[in-house]
Design a protein around this motif. Structure first.
Motif, PDB file in Angstrom:
ATOM      1  N   TYR A 127      19.463  22.566  16.044  1.00  0.00           N
ATOM      2  CA  TYR A 127      20.765  22.357  16.457  1.00  0.00           C
ATOM      3  C   TYR A 127      21.074  21.179  17.293  1.00  0.00           C
ATOM      4  CZ  TYR A 127      25.480  23.437  18.142  1.00  0.00           C
ATOM      5  OH  TYR A 127      26.808  23.459  18.732  1.00  0.00           O
ATOM      6  N   LEU A 128      20.420  21.253  18.270  1.00  0.00           N
ATOM      7  CA  LEU A 128      20.525  20.320  19.308  1.00  0.00           C
ATOM      8  C   LEU A 128      20.224  18.772  18.815  1.00  0.00           C
ATOM      9  CD1 LEU A 128      19.268  22.074  22.795  1.00  0.00           C
ATOM     10  CD2 LEU A 128      21.585  21.795  21.939  1.00  0.00           C
ATOM     11  N   TRP A 130      25.255  17.876  14.897  1.00  0.00           N
ATOM     12  CA  TRP A 130      26.251  18.764  15.580  1.00  0.00           C
ATOM     13  C   TRP A 130      26.162  17.906  17.237  1.00  0.00           C
ATOM     14  CZ3 TRP A 130      22.933  21.277  12.550  1.00  0.00           C
ATOM     15  CH2 TRP A 130      23.306  21.933  11.451  1.00  0.00           C
ATOM     16  N   LYS A 131      25.146  17.808  17.638  1.00  0.00           N
ATOM     17  CA  LYS A 131      24.792  17.446  19.090  1.00  0.00           C
ATOM     18  C   LYS A 131      24.219  15.962  19.134  1.00  0.00           C
ATOM     19  CE  LYS A 131      26.685  20.941  20.557  1.00  0.00           C
ATOM     20  NZ  LYS A 131      28.164  21.047  21.166  1.00  0.00           N
ATOM     21  N   ASN A 132      23.211  15.530  18.315  1.00  0.00           N
ATOM     22  CA  ASN A 132      22.516  14.346  18.026  1.00  0.00           C
ATOM     23  C   ASN A 132      21.653  13.898  19.544  1.00  0.00           C
ATOM     24  OD1 ASN A 132      23.401  13.348  15.597  1.00  0.00           O
ATOM     25  ND2 ASN A 132      25.727  13.119  16.222  1.00  0.00           N
ATOM     26  N   PHE A 133      21.044  14.718  20.072  1.00  0.00           N
ATOM     27  CA  PHE A 133      20.262  14.824  21.095  1.00  0.00           C
ATOM     28  C   PHE A 133      18.880  14.365  20.603  1.00  0.00           C
ATOM     29  CE2 PHE A 133      22.928  17.572  23.629  1.00  0.00           C
ATOM     30  CZ  PHE A 133      23.405  16.796  24.209  1.00  0.00           C
ATOM     31  N   LEU A 160      30.895  23.885  23.125  1.00  0.00           N
ATOM     32  CA  LEU A 160      31.729  22.712  23.625  1.00  0.00           C
ATOM     33  C   LEU A 160      31.145  21.404  24.075  1.00  0.00           C
ATOM     34  CD1 LEU A 160      34.309  24.855  25.221  1.00  0.00           C
ATOM     35  CD2 LEU A 160      34.479  23.906  22.966  1.00  0.00           C
ATOM     36  N   GLY A 161      29.852  21.853  24.556  1.00  0.00           N
ATOM     37  CA  GLY A 161      29.074  20.592  25.354  1.00  0.00           C
ATOM     38  C   GLY A 161      28.692  19.495  24.421  1.00  0.00           C
ATOM     39  N   ARG A 162      28.662  18.127  24.955  1.00  0.00           N
ATOM     40  CA  ARG A 162      28.389  16.970  24.333  1.00  0.00           C
ATOM     41  C   ARG A 162      27.346  16.078  24.865  1.00  0.00           C
ATOM     42  NH1 ARG A 162      29.372  17.447  18.721  1.00  0.00           N
ATOM     43  NH2 ARG A 162      31.277  18.204  18.374  1.00  0.00           N
ATOM     44  N   THR A 163      27.342  16.100  26.269  1.00  0.00           N
ATOM     45  CA  THR A 163      26.513  15.237  27.062  1.00  0.00           C
ATOM     46  C   THR A 163      25.321  16.055  27.606  1.00  0.00           C
ATOM     47  OG1 THR A 163      27.757  15.508  29.211  1.00  0.00           O
ATOM     48  CG2 THR A 163      28.521  13.935  27.699  1.00  0.00           C
ATOM     49  N   HIS A 206      25.672  25.665  13.750  1.00  0.00           N
ATOM     50  CA  HIS A 206      26.902  25.705  14.846  1.00  0.00           C
ATOM     51  C   HIS A 206      27.366  26.959  14.884  1.00  0.00           C
ATOM     52  CE1 HIS A 206      29.892  24.162  17.210  1.00  0.00           C
ATOM     53  NE2 HIS A 206      30.709  24.370  16.313  1.00  0.00           N
TER      54      HIS A 206
END
Length: 476
Positions: free
Chosen positions: A29-30, A34-37, A90-93, A161
């Motif tokens: 997921y991360l 969805w988050k693109n880390f 909700l987090g993105r950074t 997600h």
């Protein structure tokens, strides 16, 4: 409130608390759309924070849990879980995810209140029943969580997600259930109603004699000023600590439990990165079965833990050698995992590794429980868990943050870690067997102790798997 009702409320909380289907696929997921880390960011910048948070908050939470009488800390456990998974949605950074990892560590450190509440609220005669109930509830919640995650993603009913919404909902329900728990009037250390003569130490205890005639003198402390309560509580804590760790058997089993738990926490924290790496290199885009693996792992682990609880072996003679053999086996399969690209092999290795750990950790738990008082059970395993987290933090700092090894190299190091542990206990086992031989003791593999004594020793043990089970949670 009747102990059965208390047990049911605790079980409902434990079941919903451990229903976290999003955790089976959190790494994908991360690193997904969805988050693109990147894998490096997840490995080195995000995941380590929860390890350090767990360590930093555990000792504080452990000390204030008894003082605040458990229930507020259990509520905090539920709230921190809600905050964590809402922030995941909700987090993105990276900064936001580092903050939520702090709450994630707090989430697991506050579980100490859940696992020790029963000892303050339920009569000792029901410890075994309630402990088994709560353990079964958390295992049930974990297994249902894993199979739900696998089925909903396999049949494209939910994506990774959307699984987070199920996790948040379960934590909200768990937190609501906590408010139905009755408050604790007295606790182990800070709010004891009285203490008997044989519990009074030679140290700075200020207990006052009650006027009520009893067979044994009893010291009432419920009306003492706050300063004296704190003074007496920490004096009693210190006394229990010295009594436990002055016993070599407690030290020996605790040492293995702490170091093995450290290794287990590290493996469960980073195993999804190893799985993801294998899938991307060999069969990118193929369906993954992390949820199914977690499900079978929980079910098989529960069965083996139940079986070992019924075995009455002479662990005083066989314990060191057994720990050495299984630690060596864990080290070997982790080394194999570091070279393998076969995802099915990696899945099998994780199941075998987890089952071995939980089985031997249960043995270590009831061996420790044999030599400590029931009142100090939470204290001793709290200290052991702190040592485990301290070792894990050092391991994370060196292997992940300093050396910056890739995931395959990390697992090779973890394999070597367990091999070293195996060598230590092999040498201890040789010495132990030699001492048995020289003392002329019979080499009885089966213990013929009274059944009640054995049950008394194992009664307190299953809760240790709960304390480390947060372990398993830390691996998400």
């Amino acid at each position: 409130m009747h102990w059965v009702k208390i047990s049911c409320i605790l079980c409902m909380f434990g079941c919903f608390k451990d229903f976290r289907p999003s955790e089976s696929f959190v790494t994908d997921y991360l690193t997904g759309p969805w988050k693109n880390f990147t894998v490096k960011q997840v490995n080195q910048d995000i995941y380590p924070v929860s390890t350090y948070s767990f360590l930093a908050t555990l000792i504080i939470v452990f000390l204030i849990t008894d003082f605040l009488r458990y229930k507020p800390i259990i509520i905090l456990c539920g709230l921190s879980g809600i905050v964590t998974f809402v922030m995941i949605i909700l987090g993105r950074t990276i900064l936001v995810f580092q903050i939520l990892e702090f709450f994630y560590g707090l989430y697991f450190s506050t579980e100490v209140a859940y696992y020790t509440y029963i000892y303050a609220k339920v009569d000792k005669t029901h410890y075994q029943e309630v402990t088994s109930h709560t353990k079964a509830a958390t295992l049930f919640g974990r297994s249902m969580s894993s199979i739900t995650a696998q089925l909903t993603t396999s049949f494209h009913l939910l994506d990774y997600h959307q699984l987070n919404y199920l996790t948040v909902a379960a934590n909200v329900i768990a937190t609501i259930w906590v408010f139905f728990l009755p408050s604790v009037d007295q606790s182990m250390y800070f709010h004891r109603a009285s203490i008997s003569d044989d519990e009074q130490g030679k140290g700075p205890f200020d207990y006052q004699l009650t006027s009520e005639p009893t067979k044994y003198r009893c010291f009432a402390i419920s009306e003492l000023p706050l300063f004296h309560k704190i003074k007496n509580a920490y004096a009693l804590l210190w006394k229990h600590f010295l009594q436990a760790y002055s016993n070599f058997r407690v030290i020996k089993w605790s040492f293995w439990w702490a170091l093995a738990t450290c290794g287990y926490l590290q493996i469960s924290s980073y195993i999804q990165l190893l799985w993801q790496d294998a899938v991307e290199r060999v069969m990118p885009g193929e369906m993954i079965y992390n949820g199914a693996v977690d499900f079978f792992y929980a079910i098989i682990g529960a069965m083996t833990v139940f079986c070992v609880g019924k075995m009455k072996l002479n662990w005083s003679l066989l314990g060191d050698v057994t720990l050495s053999v299984f630690s060596f086996l864990e080290g070997v399969i982790l080394a194999v995992a570091s070279y393998s690209d076969n995802i099915w092999c990696l899945y099998g290795i994780y199941i075998v590794f987890g089952v071995i750990y939980h089985t031997m950790a249960t043995v270590a738990s009831f061996e420790i429980a044999k030599y400590i008082s029931e009142d100090s059970y939470g204290l001793i395993f709290g200290v052991n868990m702190f040592v485990a987290l301290l070792a894990q933090s050092l391991l994370t700092f060196v292997v992940v943050n300093k050396l910056m090894l890739n995931i395959q190299q990390q697992f090779f190091v973890y394999g070597g870690y367990f091999v070293v542990l195996a060598v230590i206990y092999f040498l201890m086992g040789i010495i132990n067997v030699a001492q048995h031989y020289r003392s002329g003791k019979a080499f009885r593999l089966w213990i013929s102790d009274d059944e009640n004594e054995f049950l008394s020793a194992t009664r307190n043990a299953s809760s240790a798997s709960d304390v480390m089970s947060k372990s398993e949670h830390n691996g998400s």
